[in-house]
Scaffold this motif. Sequence first.
Motif, short mmCIF file in Angstrom:
data_model
loop_
_atom_site.label_atom_id
_atom_site.label_comp_id
_atom_site.label_asym_id
_atom_site.label_seq_id
_atom_site.Cartn_x
_atom_site.Cartn_y
_atom_site.Cartn_z
N SER A 121 -0.99 1.02 4.39
CA SER A 121 -0.34 2.15 5.02
C SER A 121 1.18 2.01 4.88
CB SER A 121 -0.73 2.24 6.50
OG SER A 121 -2.14 2.24 6.64
N GLU A 122 1.92 2.94 5.48
CA GLU A 122 3.37 2.91 5.39
C GLU A 122 3.96 2.18 6.59
OE1 GLU A 122 4.80 6.85 5.07
OE2 GLU A 122 4.04 7.16 3.03
N VAL A 123 5.04 1.43 6.36
CA VAL A 123 5.79 0.82 7.46
C VAL A 123 6.47 1.94 8.24
CG1 VAL A 123 7.59 -0.81 8.10
CG2 VAL A 123 6.17 -1.25 6.09
N SER A 124 6.30 1.95 9.56
CA SER A 124 6.84 3.05 10.37
C SER A 124 8.07 2.65 11.19
CB SER A 124 5.77 3.60 11.32
OG SER A 124 5.33 2.58 12.20
N ASN A 125 8.06 1.45 11.76
CA ASN A 125 9.21 1.03 12.56
C ASN A 125 9.22 -0.49 12.71
OD1 ASN A 125 6.87 1.54 14.40
ND2 ASN A 125 8.27 0.67 15.92
N TYR A 126 10.32 -1.00 13.24
CA TYR A 126 10.45 -2.44 13.45
C TYR A 126 11.11 -2.70 14.81
CZ TYR A 126 15.44 -1.96 12.47
OH TYR A 126 16.77 -1.60 12.53
N ALA B 118 7.19 -5.80 12.55
CA ALA B 118 7.09 -4.47 11.93
C ALA B 118 5.75 -3.84 12.28
CB ALA B 118 7.26 -4.56 10.41
N MET B 119 5.73 -2.51 12.38
CA MET B 119 4.53 -1.73 12.64
C MET B 119 4.30 -0.75 11.51
SD MET B 119 5.68 -3.07 15.50
CE MET B 119 7.10 -2.08 15.92
N ASP B 120 3.01 -0.35 11.30
CA ASP B 120 2.73 0.65 10.28
C ASP B 120 2.39 1.98 10.92
OD1 ASP B 120 0.05 0.61 11.05
OD2 ASP B 120 -0.59 -0.66 9.40
N SER B 121 2.13 2.98 10.08
CA SER B 121 1.91 4.34 10.56
C SER B 121 0.62 4.49 11.35
CB SER B 121 1.90 5.31 9.37
OG SER B 121 0.93 4.92 8.41
N LEU B 122 -0.29 3.51 11.24
CA LEU B 122 -1.53 3.56 12.01
C LEU B 122 -1.42 2.84 13.34
CD1 LEU B 122 -4.16 2.89 9.17
CD2 LEU B 122 -3.40 5.08 10.09
#
Length: 435
Positions: free
Chosen positions: A331-336, A373-377
């Motif tokens: 998935s895409e990295v969304s935020n940190y 880091a967090m992803d879009s899910l």
Amino acid sequence: MTLIVLLILAGITLSSVLGQDGIFERTETAGAKYNEAKAREILETVLLADGQYEKNINHNYNQDEFLDELIKNEIPGTEIKGDVAIIGEWAFELDRTVPKIGRTLGKADKLIFPTVEIISGPTLIENGRKATFKAKATETTKGITRIELWLDGKRIEKETKTYETPQTETVLDFEVNKNGKYTVKAYADLMASATEEVTGIVPTVSFSPNGSTEWKKQHTTKVTVEETAETITGLKYLWVKDDGVNEPAVTAFIEDVPENKIITGGNDTMTGTYYLWILLTIGTGSNQKTSMSVSQGFNFDNEGPTVTKREAVNITETTFQIKINANDNYSEVSNYKVYLSGKMVQNKSWDGSEIICDSIEWSDTDTECYVVAMDSLGNIGEQYRVNLPKWVYEWNVYKLVQGRRVWFEKSGKTVINTYDLNYKFLRVGWNRKFS
């Protein structure tokens, strides 16, 4: 991206590597050897990238067929025979596990290949639940040492036959319970194959949806068992990673299919492509038998991003920043988030492949810093430590004032030191710096 584009990016013209003998022209010049090696490297990149992309989007992906067609498209005039690529008059080993074009085997007209043919079938049996076909393999020079059966680009382990004494001719009967393209491979010094498509086998179980290429934390599918004249006495399921061909052991099935036939998969350990296997038990007692069905692949992502770079930069005595890079396999990295001494000091959206975070205030008491880091899910990655510089304190040397005590303040605490009057100097102060 095509091979031609990659060759241009690498600074190699097609005219420098294409000769009448094909892309890997047999020549002893240093420049041509370099171009051959570069062409191999670039072709390997194309095979890996295009193959992985096709596998992710195509439920019917067959690695053998895809690689054969891709190589023939990228190198016009190429002939594929088993695991050999014939380019011009030369033959090269085709390593399908990497995949890449490997070592030179020599002149193509000097090689001896086994022959494989489907001599009967496929024929449906057991009211359309299974099919049989017969294959014959021949190699009269050195003999055949191994026979394999592949389904849609994946080897069926239990059908592999190995011969301690090479066979000049062997005939085998195969019984299968799934529709698809079956390939019989015969190995001698070289490998040859024959493919037969089986259709018309009646599925015992259907899935809705049947697989999904979308990366999600959970997937749900409804299982439908087709009506038969026999009594169904058991229905269990099992999620298996990366294998929709080789049947699991019956004892591995422990979860019963719910009454509503709706199955949901996905937990913290499920990341990758999983296949839903259904074990159908029919009848009781001595008449009991089992049948297995399997779905197409479902893509699960329950794994957080990886922080590949976390470097403290622009450091002063009061502030610093962090250069951060992160990626996610699915998935895409969304935020940190940034944590300093156990407290979250930043929570920002991810807007690039590499960023420098806002300035963070700190002092000599702050020793631990982490980036997450967090992803879009919503998957959260591990904590990755940032190496901060260490604060170092050194004593200052002051001239002694006879008969007095020297007082020095450090971080709000008074340091008191008595001394011998014979000393001329005494270390009583602190210098602060980081290294």
